[in-house]
Design a protein around this motif. Structure first.
Motif, PDB file in Angstrom:
ATOM      1  N   LEU A 172       7.119   4.327   1.024  1.00 42.21           N
ATOM      2  CA  LEU A 172       7.167   3.297  -0.021  1.00 42.21           C
ATOM      3  C   LEU A 172       8.288   2.303   0.244  1.00 42.21           C
ATOM      4  O   LEU A 172       8.090   1.074   0.111  1.00 42.21           O
ATOM      5  CB  LEU A 172       7.372   3.966  -1.382  1.00 42.21           C
ATOM      6  CG  LEU A 172       7.410   3.047  -2.605  1.00 42.21           C
ATOM      7  CD1 LEU A 172       6.091   2.316  -2.771  1.00 42.21           C
ATOM      8  CD2 LEU A 172       7.746   3.864  -3.860  1.00 42.21           C
ATOM      9  N   ILE A 173       9.451   2.778   0.647  1.00 45.44           N
ATOM     10  CA  ILE A 173      10.584   1.894   0.944  1.00 45.44           C
ATOM     11  C   ILE A 173      10.272   1.006   2.152  1.00 45.44           C
ATOM     12  O   ILE A 173      10.534  -0.202   2.136  1.00 45.44           O
ATOM     13  CB  ILE A 173      11.861   2.716   1.181  1.00 45.44           C
ATOM     14  CG1 ILE A 173      12.321   3.349  -0.121  1.00 45.44           C
ATOM     15  CG2 ILE A 173      12.967   1.845   1.775  1.00 45.44           C
ATOM     16  CD1 ILE A 173      13.490   4.306   0.031  1.00 45.44           C
ATOM     17  N   THR A 198       7.785  -1.666   1.191  1.00 44.86           N
ATOM     18  CA  THR A 198       8.439  -2.714   0.393  1.00 44.86           C
ATOM     19  C   THR A 198       9.303  -3.601   1.278  1.00 44.86           C
ATOM     20  O   THR A 198       9.327  -4.831   1.114  1.00 44.86           O
ATOM     21  CB  THR A 198       9.293  -2.069  -0.711  1.00 44.86           C
ATOM     22  OG1 THR A 198       8.481  -1.209  -1.510  1.00 44.86           O
ATOM     23  CG2 THR A 198       9.918  -3.139  -1.593  1.00 44.86           C
ATOM     24  N   LEU A 205       7.007  -5.905   3.199  1.00 45.49           N
ATOM     25  CA  LEU A 205       6.530  -6.962   2.302  1.00 45.49           C
ATOM     26  C   LEU A 205       7.591  -8.047   2.136  1.00 45.49           C
ATOM     27  O   LEU A 205       7.305  -9.245   2.290  1.00 45.49           O
ATOM     28  CB  LEU A 205       6.171  -6.357   0.947  1.00 45.49           C
ATOM     29  CG  LEU A 205       5.852  -7.344  -0.184  1.00 45.49           C
ATOM     30  CD1 LEU A 205       4.544  -8.073   0.090  1.00 45.49           C
ATOM     31  CD2 LEU A 205       5.781  -6.611  -1.523  1.00 45.49           C
ATOM     32  N   CYS A 206       8.812  -7.653   1.841  1.00 43.79           N
ATOM     33  CA  CYS A 206       9.895  -8.625   1.642  1.00 43.79           C
ATOM     34  C   CYS A 206      10.196  -9.397   2.922  1.00 43.79           C
ATOM     35  O   CYS A 206      10.455 -10.606   2.880  1.00 43.79           O
ATOM     36  CB  CYS A 206      11.148  -7.924   1.143  1.00 43.79           C
ATOM     37  SG  CYS A 206      10.983  -7.189  -0.508  1.00 43.79           S
ATOM     38  N   TYR A 246       1.156   4.792   0.255  1.00 46.21           N
ATOM     39  CA  TYR A 246       2.505   4.431  -0.198  1.00 46.21           C
ATOM     40  C   TYR A 246       3.035   3.192   0.515  1.00 46.21           C
ATOM     41  O   TYR A 246       3.700   2.364  -0.111  1.00 46.21           O
ATOM     42  CB  TYR A 246       3.457   5.614   0.003  1.00 46.21           C
ATOM     43  CG  TYR A 246       3.105   6.795  -0.863  1.00 46.21           C
ATOM     44  CD1 TYR A 246       3.398   6.805  -2.219  1.00 46.21           C
ATOM     45  CD2 TYR A 246       2.439   7.891  -0.326  1.00 46.21           C
ATOM     46  CE1 TYR A 246       3.052   7.877  -3.023  1.00 46.21           C
ATOM     47  CE2 TYR A 246       2.089   8.976  -1.124  1.00 46.21           C
ATOM     48  CZ  TYR A 246       2.391   8.957  -2.464  1.00 46.21           C
ATOM     49  OH  TYR A 246       2.041  10.014  -3.260  1.00 46.21           O
ATOM     50  N   ARG A 304       1.655   0.114  -1.166  1.00 44.79           N
ATOM     51  CA  ARG A 304       1.658   0.078  -2.634  1.00 44.79           C
ATOM     52  C   ARG A 304       2.371  -1.152  -3.185  1.00 44.79           C
ATOM     53  O   ARG A 304       1.904  -1.762  -4.159  1.00 44.79           O
ATOM     54  CB  ARG A 304       2.301   1.361  -3.184  1.00 44.79           C
ATOM     55  CG  ARG A 304       2.318   1.412  -4.692  1.00 44.79           C
ATOM     56  CD  ARG A 304       2.601   2.801  -5.209  1.00 44.79           C
ATOM     57  NE  ARG A 304       1.541   3.741  -4.846  1.00 44.79           N
ATOM     58  CZ  ARG A 304       1.507   5.017  -5.273  1.00 44.79           C
ATOM     59  NH1 ARG A 304       2.480   5.479  -6.049  1.00 44.79           N
ATOM     60  NH2 ARG A 304       0.528   5.803  -4.910  1.00 44.79           N
ATOM     61  N   ALA A 305       3.504  -1.545  -2.609  1.00 41.70           N
ATOM     62  CA  ALA A 305       4.236  -2.709  -3.124  1.00 41.70           C
ATOM     63  C   ALA A 305       3.385  -3.970  -3.001  1.00 41.70           C
ATOM     64  O   ALA A 305       3.331  -4.798  -3.929  1.00 41.70           O
ATOM     65  CB  ALA A 305       5.550  -2.872  -2.368  1.00 41.70           C
ATOM     66  N   ALA A 306       2.706  -4.142  -1.866  1.00 49.09           N
ATOM     67  CA  ALA A 306       1.843  -5.313  -1.680  1.00 49.09           C
ATOM     68  C   ALA A 306       0.691  -5.298  -2.674  1.00 49.09           C
ATOM     69  O   ALA A 306       0.341  -6.338  -3.259  1.00 49.09           O
ATOM     70  CB  ALA A 306       1.316  -5.352  -0.242  1.00 49.09           C
ATOM     71  N   ARG A 365       0.544  -3.816  -5.637  1.00 52.87           N
ATOM     72  CA  ARG A 365       1.004  -4.050  -7.016  1.00 52.87           C
ATOM     73  C   ARG A 365       1.392  -5.514  -7.231  1.00 52.87           C
ATOM     74  O   ARG A 365       1.123  -6.090  -8.286  1.00 52.87           O
ATOM     75  CB  ARG A 365       2.186  -3.134  -7.346  1.00 52.87           C
ATOM     76  CG  ARG A 365       1.813  -1.662  -7.397  1.00 52.87           C
ATOM     77  CD  ARG A 365       0.811  -1.387  -8.512  1.00 52.87           C
ATOM     78  NE  ARG A 365       0.373   0.009  -8.471  1.00 52.87           N
ATOM     79  CZ  ARG A 365      -0.710   0.435  -7.840  1.00 52.87           C
ATOM     80  NH1 ARG A 365      -1.481  -0.427  -7.195  1.00 52.87           N
ATOM     81  NH2 ARG A 365      -1.050   1.718  -7.863  1.00 52.87           N
ATOM     82  N   LEU A 366       2.044  -6.102  -6.231  1.00 57.52           N
ATOM     83  CA  LEU A 366       2.399  -7.518  -6.368  1.00 57.52           C
ATOM     84  C   LEU A 366       1.152  -8.384  -6.424  1.00 57.52           C
ATOM     85  O   LEU A 366       1.093  -9.353  -7.191  1.00 57.52           O
ATOM     86  CB  LEU A 366       3.296  -7.949  -5.207  1.00 57.52           C
ATOM     87  CG  LEU A 366       3.805  -9.394  -5.246  1.00 57.52           C
ATOM     88  CD1 LEU A 366       4.539  -9.684  -6.552  1.00 57.52           C
ATOM     89  CD2 LEU A 366       4.713  -9.686  -4.054  1.00 57.52           C
TER      90      LEU A 366
END
Length: 320
Positions: free
Chosen positions: A59-60, A63, A66-67, A198, A201-203, A205-206
């Motif tokens: 997950l980290i 993220t 993504l950033c 995981y 997941r950040a992508a 959710r955004l």
């Protein structure tokens, strides 16, 4: 005439120019910026997600990926919007919008499926639909091919047309570019499988957050332009059954607007996925694929009319 060249009508002018470029040029065959971005995203994913990871670490890393991909583009487009003005800013905005939306491409992909279906060339239609959906096309019958293509037209109308227009109007070049790359990352990483559950997941959710309001505006657009009563009922009763919070309203309202039955069991390489039925009772066909294309096109004209009306109202209130 001078009033229509005022800054109040600049967003409308940019939308018209972006859509005109899309109509005239279509999707770039070579050197599309999104293709380059996708290649970079794939390379970064292979670097950070090549070996099995613990959930929290994956997950980290997802993220961080993504950033690393989105923040530089956000800063660059903010800087570009600040240093450009007048004609050059308008041109840059229209170009960014052109690269982000794909109304002509959507229609071309849909017709590439509908036309063989009309001629009874099922194998060719299966081949064409496999280019736009992840289903096991070889297992689809004629109705299944038509349903898959119709669903793709409705959902991509939200993602590749209306959301691009919305985020340009809300955030200019930064808004439309960030939405497009986040949506691309969701398409690449947003799978619920061991590799991406995981990491992506950040992508995902955004993308859900950025697509929430555009999806509902798209559903409203489909409702207004189709079978209103059925579309509204399907939106209210069926959307929550879909596994995507944004695709649900879009697909349910679109299916109702067209009075066509979508959803249901669908074959994937991993097996048959049981999905809820959406829409009415009429079976999907080549005609419903073309009707879905027309619905997106008419929706685009409706959005332009609304943008024109709002621009005019703001101009009047400002005393022009």
């Amino acid at each position: 005439m001078a009033a229509f060249l005022s800054p109040f009508f600049a967003p409308l002018l940019v939308c018209l120019l972006g859509l005109t470029l899309d109509r005239l040029l279509g999707e770039p065959r070579r050197l599309h910026p999104l293709a380059g971005f996708g290649a970079l995203a794939s390379a970064l994913e292979r670097l950070l997600n090549s070996a099995p990871q613990k959930a929290w670490r994956s997950l980290i890393l997802g993220t961080l990926a993504l950033c690393s991909l989105v923040l530089p583009l956000l800063l660059l487009t903010i800087w570009l919007s600040a240093v450009l003005s007048g004609f050059w800013l308008l041109l840059a905005q229209a170009t960014a919008l052109y690269f982000a939306l794909s109304l002509r491409g959507l229609a071309e992909h849909g017709l590439a499926v509908a036309q063989p279906l009309q001629r009874g060339e099922l194998n060719l239609a299966r081949e064409q639909v496999s280019r736009i959906v992840s289903r096991q096309a070889s297992a689809l019958d004629q109705q299944g091919v038509a349903a898959a293509a119709t669903e793709s037209m409705l959902e991509n109308g939200a993602d590749a047309v209306f959301a691009s227009l919305f985020w340009f109007l809300v955030g200019g070049i930064p808004g439309v570019i960030v939405h497009r790359v986040v949506n691309t990352l969701d398409a690449m990483w947003g799978y619920r499988n061991p590799q991406f559950l995981y990491f992506g997941r950040a992508a995902a959710r955004l993308d859900d957050v950025m697509g929430w309001l555009p999806a509902r505006l798209t559903a409203l657009t489909y409702t207004l332009l189709g079978n209103r009563k059925l579309a509204w009922r399907c939106w209210r009763q069926q959307a929550s059954q879909w596994d995507s919070p944004n695709a649900g309203p879009v697909m349910a309202a679109g299916a109702g607007a067209l009075n066509v039955q979508l959803g249901g069991p669908s074959p994937y390489p991993q097996g048959v996925k049981q999905r809820p039925h959406l829409g009415g009772t009429n079976p999907a066909s080549a005609d419903t694929v073309q009707a879905a294309i027309a619905l997106v096109r008419h929706g685009t004209w409706l959005w332009l009319a609304v943008i024109f009306a709002i621009s005019g109202l703001v101009a009047v209130v400002a005393g022009l």
